[in-house]
Design a protein around this motif. Structure first.
Motif, PDB file in Angstrom:
ATOM      1  N   PRO A 164       0.813  -1.223   0.000  1.00  0.00           N
ATOM      2  CA  PRO A 164       0.000   0.000   0.000  1.00  0.00           C
ATOM      3  C   PRO A 164       0.843   1.268   0.000  1.00  0.00           C
ATOM      4  CG  PRO A 164      -0.080  -1.079   2.160  1.00  0.00           C
ATOM      5  CD  PRO A 164       0.649  -1.999   1.246  1.00  0.00           C
ATOM      6  N   TYR A 165       1.970   1.245   0.687  1.00  0.00           N
ATOM      7  CA  TYR A 165       2.897   2.379   0.715  1.00  0.00           C
ATOM      8  C   TYR A 165       4.226   1.852   1.245  1.00  0.00           C
ATOM      9  CZ  TYR A 165       1.239   2.148   5.525  1.00  0.00           C
ATOM     10  OH  TYR A 165       0.894   1.681   6.765  1.00  0.00           O
ATOM     11  N   VAL A 166       5.309   2.561   0.898  1.00  0.00           N
ATOM     12  CA  VAL A 166       6.631   2.175   1.424  1.00  0.00           C
ATOM     13  C   VAL A 166       7.396   3.443   1.798  1.00  0.00           C
ATOM     14  CG1 VAL A 166       6.867   0.005   0.146  1.00  0.00           C
ATOM     15  CG2 VAL A 166       7.683   2.130  -0.889  1.00  0.00           C
ATOM     16  N   GLN A 167       8.406   3.240   2.627  1.00  0.00           N
ATOM     17  CA  GLN A 167       9.283   4.333   3.030  1.00  0.00           C
ATOM     18  C   GLN A 167      10.715   3.843   2.808  1.00  0.00           C
ATOM     19  OE1 GLN A 167       8.677   7.316   6.510  1.00  0.00           O
ATOM     20  NE2 GLN A 167       9.365   5.426   7.406  1.00  0.00           N
ATOM     21  N   VAL A 168      11.478   4.607   2.061  1.00  0.00           N
ATOM     22  CA  VAL A 168      12.879   4.206   1.820  1.00  0.00           C
ATOM     23  C   VAL A 168      13.801   5.396   2.080  1.00  0.00           C
ATOM     24  CG1 VAL A 168      12.295   2.460   0.058  1.00  0.00           C
ATOM     25  CG2 VAL A 168      12.798   4.777  -0.664  1.00  0.00           C
ATOM     26  N   ILE A 169      15.069   5.083   2.381  1.00  0.00           N
ATOM     27  CA  ILE A 169      16.100   6.134   2.467  1.00  0.00           C
ATOM     28  C   ILE A 169      16.998   5.911   1.263  1.00  0.00           C
ATOM     29  CG2 ILE A 169      18.036   7.058   3.786  1.00  0.00           C
ATOM     30  CD1 ILE A 169      16.674   5.910   6.323  1.00  0.00           C
ATOM     31  N   ALA A 170      17.095   6.936   0.403  1.00  0.00           N
ATOM     32  CA  ALA A 170      17.917   6.776  -0.805  1.00  0.00           C
ATOM     33  C   ALA A 170      18.509   8.122  -1.208  1.00  0.00           C
ATOM     34  CB  ALA A 170      17.045   6.217  -1.933  1.00  0.00           C
ATOM     35  N   ARG A 171      19.620   8.033  -1.988  1.00  0.00           N
ATOM     36  CA  ARG A 171      20.325   9.236  -2.438  1.00  0.00           C
ATOM     37  C   ARG A 171      19.908   9.551  -3.872  1.00  0.00           C
ATOM     38  NH1 ARG A 171      24.347  11.524   0.045  1.00  0.00           N
ATOM     39  NH2 ARG A 171      24.694   9.714   1.386  1.00  0.00           N
ATOM     40  N   VAL A 172      19.676  10.860  -4.149  1.00  0.00           N
ATOM     41  CA  VAL A 172      19.302  11.279  -5.509  1.00  0.00           C
ATOM     42  C   VAL A 172      20.560  11.268  -6.366  1.00  0.00           C
ATOM     43  CG1 VAL A 172      18.339  13.141  -6.926  1.00  0.00           C
ATOM     44  CG2 VAL A 172      17.414  12.717  -4.635  1.00  0.00           C
ATOM     45  N   THR A 173      20.557  10.457  -7.445  1.00  0.00           N
ATOM     46  CA  THR A 173      21.742  10.388  -8.307  1.00  0.00           C
ATOM     47  C   THR A 173      21.604  11.332  -9.513  1.00  0.00           C
ATOM     48  OG1 THR A 173      20.777   8.462  -9.410  1.00  0.00           O
ATOM     49  CG2 THR A 173      22.381   8.046  -7.655  1.00  0.00           C
ATOM     50  N   ARG A 174      20.364  11.558  -9.980  1.00  0.00           N
ATOM     51  CA  ARG A 174      20.164  12.555 -11.044  1.00  0.00           C
ATOM     52  C   ARG A 174      18.694  12.980 -11.074  1.00  0.00           C
ATOM     53  NH1 ARG A 174      17.735  10.047 -15.409  1.00  0.00           N
ATOM     54  NH2 ARG A 174      17.998   7.785 -15.529  1.00  0.00           N
ATOM     55  N   LYS A 175      18.440  14.125 -11.701  1.00  0.00           N
ATOM     56  CA  LYS A 175      17.057  14.588 -11.879  1.00  0.00           C
ATOM     57  C   LYS A 175      16.988  15.409 -13.159  1.00  0.00           C
ATOM     58  CE  LYS A 175      17.413  18.904  -9.322  1.00  0.00           C
ATOM     59  NZ  LYS A 175      16.873  19.822  -8.366  1.00  0.00           N
ATOM     60  N   GLU A 176      15.831  15.360 -13.853  1.00  0.00           N
ATOM     61  CA  GLU A 176      15.672  16.149 -15.079  1.00  0.00           C
ATOM     62  C   GLU A 176      14.194  16.379 -15.377  1.00  0.00           C
ATOM     63  OE1 GLU A 176      16.940  13.976 -18.633  1.00  0.00           O
ATOM     64  OE2 GLU A 176      16.850  12.119 -17.476  1.00  0.00           O
ATOM     65  N   ILE A 177      13.915  17.491 -16.097  1.00  0.00           N
ATOM     66  CA  ILE A 177      12.541  17.770 -16.519  1.00  0.00           C
ATOM     67  C   ILE A 177      12.409  17.330 -17.959  1.00  0.00           C
ATOM     68  CG2 ILE A 177      10.868  19.608 -17.000  1.00  0.00           C
ATOM     69  CD1 ILE A 177      12.089  21.128 -14.586  1.00  0.00           C
ATOM     70  N   LEU A 178      11.377  16.499 -18.212  1.00  0.00           N
ATOM     71  CA  LEU A 178      11.185  15.948 -19.557  1.00  0.00           C
ATOM     72  C   LEU A 178       9.841  16.424 -20.114  1.00  0.00           C
ATOM     73  CD1 LEU A 178      12.228  12.257 -18.771  1.00  0.00           C
ATOM     74  CD2 LEU A 178      13.663  13.999 -19.829  1.00  0.00           C
ATOM     75  N   GLY A 179       9.691  16.327 -21.439  1.00  0.00           N
ATOM     76  CA  GLY A 179       8.404  16.632 -22.085  1.00  0.00           C
ATOM     77  C   GLY A 179       8.137  18.124 -22.215  1.00  0.00           C
ATOM     78  N   GLU A 180       7.023  18.441 -22.918  1.00  0.00           N
ATOM     79  CA  GLU A 180       6.619  19.822 -23.144  1.00  0.00           C
ATOM     80  C   GLU A 180       5.204  20.040 -22.593  1.00  0.00           C
ATOM     81  OE1 GLU A 180       8.425  22.201 -24.694  1.00  0.00           O
ATOM     82  OE2 GLU A 180      10.122  20.814 -24.846  1.00  0.00           O
ATOM     83  N   LYS A 181       4.886  21.229 -22.164  1.00  0.00           N
ATOM     84  CA  LYS A 181       3.551  21.653 -21.690  1.00  0.00           C
ATOM     85  C   LYS A 181       2.762  20.525 -21.025  1.00  0.00           C
ATOM     86  CE  LYS A 181       2.637  25.816 -24.288  1.00  0.00           C
ATOM     87  NZ  LYS A 181       1.826  26.462 -25.314  1.00  0.00           N
TER      88      LYS A 181
END
Length: 702
Positions: A61-78
């Motif tokens: 139903p839900y989970v909780q994790v501890i993790a490190r962000v390795t990358r992030k990006e914005i994709l797509g248009e409008k």
């Protein structure tokens, strides 16, 4: 919580204001700070557990994790724009995605940092994924404050509330503010010796831990404390009413058993009384000798002999110089009581009359006259009994049948028919589970007739599917050949009245083809036909002129045909348990073996199957009522909706039976030594009666 702050309108709490206060009142009934404090979470999410990414599965139903962000990006248009981030721990990689609030996430989520992530897991292209997770910087103060690493409360909300940002999180915020400001005002409302004896959590701690538990054990302790308090205060109110009633209402003393009772018992009683009937008569006898108005509930299954007990109680009243009456909710039921009592007492023994809306004016005047001069000893009727014109010379005992169908005001009108209030015996053929009876009728003494008269054979109940209809016809023909009669009942539910009538008429045609004239005769009865036509058809069946009665549930109460030995209930899955049990009670009135056949379609819901299996398994009305209580919950049991007593915040009468018994016993012990609650240690209980937010709405209890 005793005191002014909790009666303050909720709009004055920081963060609420007029508009939010209005929507809280409309959607949740939260008007005061006390109401908000008692808007309890319906569950808690366990934020103490952390998953490794390799253990995350999409059926959780839900989970909780501890993790490190390795990358992030914005994709797509409008319209297809989304923010995608990749996180990893020492066991694997997971993708996070946001379609809304992208600017805020972009600003607050930093690559290279570790976060506590919480949300509903899913998968995309075979990889673990989480959409719109909550996130807090790992190790930050904010993470602790927001309730991570705790059991987090989930509050009920509505779409309307969410428009005012009062979803579960929004309500949680308000409750945090309320507790921060007013927790110290939550004062104890139970005597300290009770708190200590039962090792109850302190009241303020219980409220705090119910909303924001330190751990699972503290939540269980808090829940137990608040349930105890709620059930204890409920029983306190009911038993205090009982004590006040005893002090306020004096009752006539029936100090002798005289010729009417003795003659009836020795020469007219057609069968030996059961031990249960004798026990109940003894309880009534003791009640009517104390000089206090009797207020007793008599529970007994269909056919258990309640009417005989009521009649014998009335004969004691008559022996002591008083008149008596029986009030029933319908003309059919009143007529049945009249017929039963007339047949039991015979002619020339005692004057009995029937008063309903159908009685002609001329006959009515005679009844009124005989009542006033004391000649008429037993009057049986409907609401007509409480009309102002009906005056008794000396009314000493009132029997009310199926009392949940009468309002408090209607019942009290009967009381006022005599200077000394008459003794009251309330009867019900709807078996009520013990916990429910103690809650609904906690201010009455309860008697139970729990055995059937000797010689009665238990009704055999069978569940058949449509494919076995020929087998059903075979049984019907066998029973009719023996001279017996049969009921066939169709459901009648208002929303689908046309459909139900069609079912009944189709059924009538099928039965007419299978059981043709002149060998067989059939009566048809349903709600929409004229009263005189209904009566004509009923009487034909009663006299044995028709062998089969095709009907809707109008015959549920009030038809007594000892020769009827088969009850067939069509579409049985559409009936509630108590209704099935009431219908079954229309047969088995004679000494012959009787049958109840439950016909249903092949596909049944889980609840439908349990209901029908329960009927096949047991004839015991109290067992059936317990199952009904578990299936439907207390608020839906017949006659309880209007009581207002079942608006319990934390307790559940289906699961908290033992705790209710414990609280009842505890309160009884207090009243045994201190009926006025005058002792210093009981002052806190008197305060609870004044406090609107003590844990129960007293004004709802009549």
């Amino acid at each position: 919580m005793n005191g002014q702050p909790f009666q303050t309108p909720v709009e004055y709490l920081k963060g609420v204001g007029t508009a939010r206060a209005e929507v809280l009142k409309k959607e949740l009934g939260v008007k005061t700070l006390g109401d908000l404090l008692q808007h309890f979470p319906f569950r808690h999410i366990d934020r103490t557990r952390f998953y490794k990414i390799k253990d995350v599965q999409d059926d959780l139903p839900y989970v909780q994790v501890i993790a490190r962000v390795t990358r992030k990006e914005i994709l797509g248009e409008k319209h297809t724009k989304r923010l995608v981030a990749q996180v990893q721990d020492d066991t694997g990689v997971m993708e996070l995605v946001w379609f809304q609030g992208i600017k805020w996430v972009e600003k607050n989520l930093t690559a290279g940092k570790a976060y506590i992530l919480f949300g509903k897991p899913g998968s995309f292209n075979g990889k673990a994924q989480m959409s719109h997770p909550e996130f807090d910087l790992y190790g930050s103060e904010a993470a602790q404050r927001k309730g991570n690493l705790t059991l987090q409360p989930v509050y009920s909300s509505t779409e309307k509330l969410k428009q005012f940002t009062l979803d579960s999180k929004g309500i949680q915020k308000l409750v945090v503010g309320l507790l921060d400001q007013f927790a110290r005002e939550i004062t104890e409302n139970l005597p300290l010796y009770i708190v200590n004896k039962f090792k109850l959590m302190a009241r303020a701690d219980a409220y705090r831990n119910f909303h924001f538990p330190e751990d699972a054990n503290k939540l269980a302790e808090a829940r137990h404390r608040l349930k105890f308090e709620e059930l204890f205060l409920l029983q306190l109110k009911l038993l205090k009413n009982k004590v006040l009633h005893t002090q306020k209402f004096k009752g006539a003393i029936f100090d002798k058993v005289g010729p009417f009772f003795n003659e009836f018992y020795a020469h007219k009683l057609p069968f030996e009384l059961t031990n249960a009937q004798k026990r109940v008569l003894k309880e009534i006898r003791q009640d009517t000798q104390r000089g206090v108005q009797m207020n007793r509930l008599l529970q007994g299954d269909v056919g258990s002999g309640k009417t005989v007990v009521a009649l014998m109680s009335m004969l004691i009243a008559i022996d002591n110089g008083f008149q008596t009456c029986i009030m029933a909710p319908t003309e059919i039921l009143a007529s049945q009581h009249y017929q039963t009592i007339k047949s039991l007492v015979g002619d020339g023994f005692i004057e009995v009359a029937l008063l309903t809306g159908s009685v002609k004016t001329k006959d009515r005047k005679i009844i009124h006259q005989k009542l006033e001069n004391g000649e008429l000893k037993i009057l049986i009727g409907t609401h007509a009994l409480i009309e102002d014109k009906v005056q008794y010379q000396n009314l000493g005992m009132v029997v009310i049948d199926e009392q949940h169908r009468f309002g408090v005001e209607q019942r009290s009108k009967l009381w006022r028919k005599n200077v000394i209030p008459p003794h009251v015996l309330v009867m019900t053929a709807t078996p009520i589970p013990r916990t429910l009876a103690m809650t609904l009728y906690g201010d009455l003494d309860v008697s139970v007739i729990d055995e059937l008269p000797a010689g009665r054979k238990p009704i055999k109940t069978v569940h058949l599917y449509e494919s076995s209809r020929l087998r059903m016809f075979g049984l019907m023909k066998e029973e009719i050949a023996k001279g017996r009669q049969i009921y066939i009942v169709y459901p009648l539910i208002q929303e689908s009245e046309k459909l139900d009538l069609k079912n009944l008429m189709d059924g009538f045609e099928t039965i007419s083809r299978e059981f043709p004239l002149p060998q067989y005769r059939i009566s048809v009865v349903y709600g929409k036909i004229k009263a005189e036509e209904k009566e004509y058809e009923m009487q034909r069946f009663v006299r044995g002129e028709t062998q089969i009665m095709v009907a809707t549930t109008v015959i549920e109460v009030g038809v007594n045909v000892p020769n009827a030995s088969v009850m067939i209930i069509e579409n049985a899955e559409r009936f509630g348990l108590s209704q099935l049990h009431q219908l079954r009670g229309r047969v088995g009135r004679g000494a012959e073996q009787s049958y109840c056949i439950l016909m249903s379609k092949d596909k049944l819901s889980a609840d439908g199957r349990i209901r029908l299996n329960t009927m096949v398994k047991t004839n015991n009305g109290f067992e059936i009522a317990e199952t009904d209580l578990q299936l439907r919950g207390p608020g839906n049991i017949e006659g309880t909706q209007q009581s207002g007593l079942l608006d319990l915040k934390v307790s559940d009468l289906t699961t908290d039976q033992e705790l209710l018994m414990l609280c009842r016993k505890c309160v009884e012990d207090i009243f045994a030594v201190d009926p006025q609650l005058a002792a210093p240690e009981h002052q806190v209980l008197n305060m609870a009666f004044q406090d609107k937010n003590a844990g129960l709405s007293w004004n709802k209890i009549s």
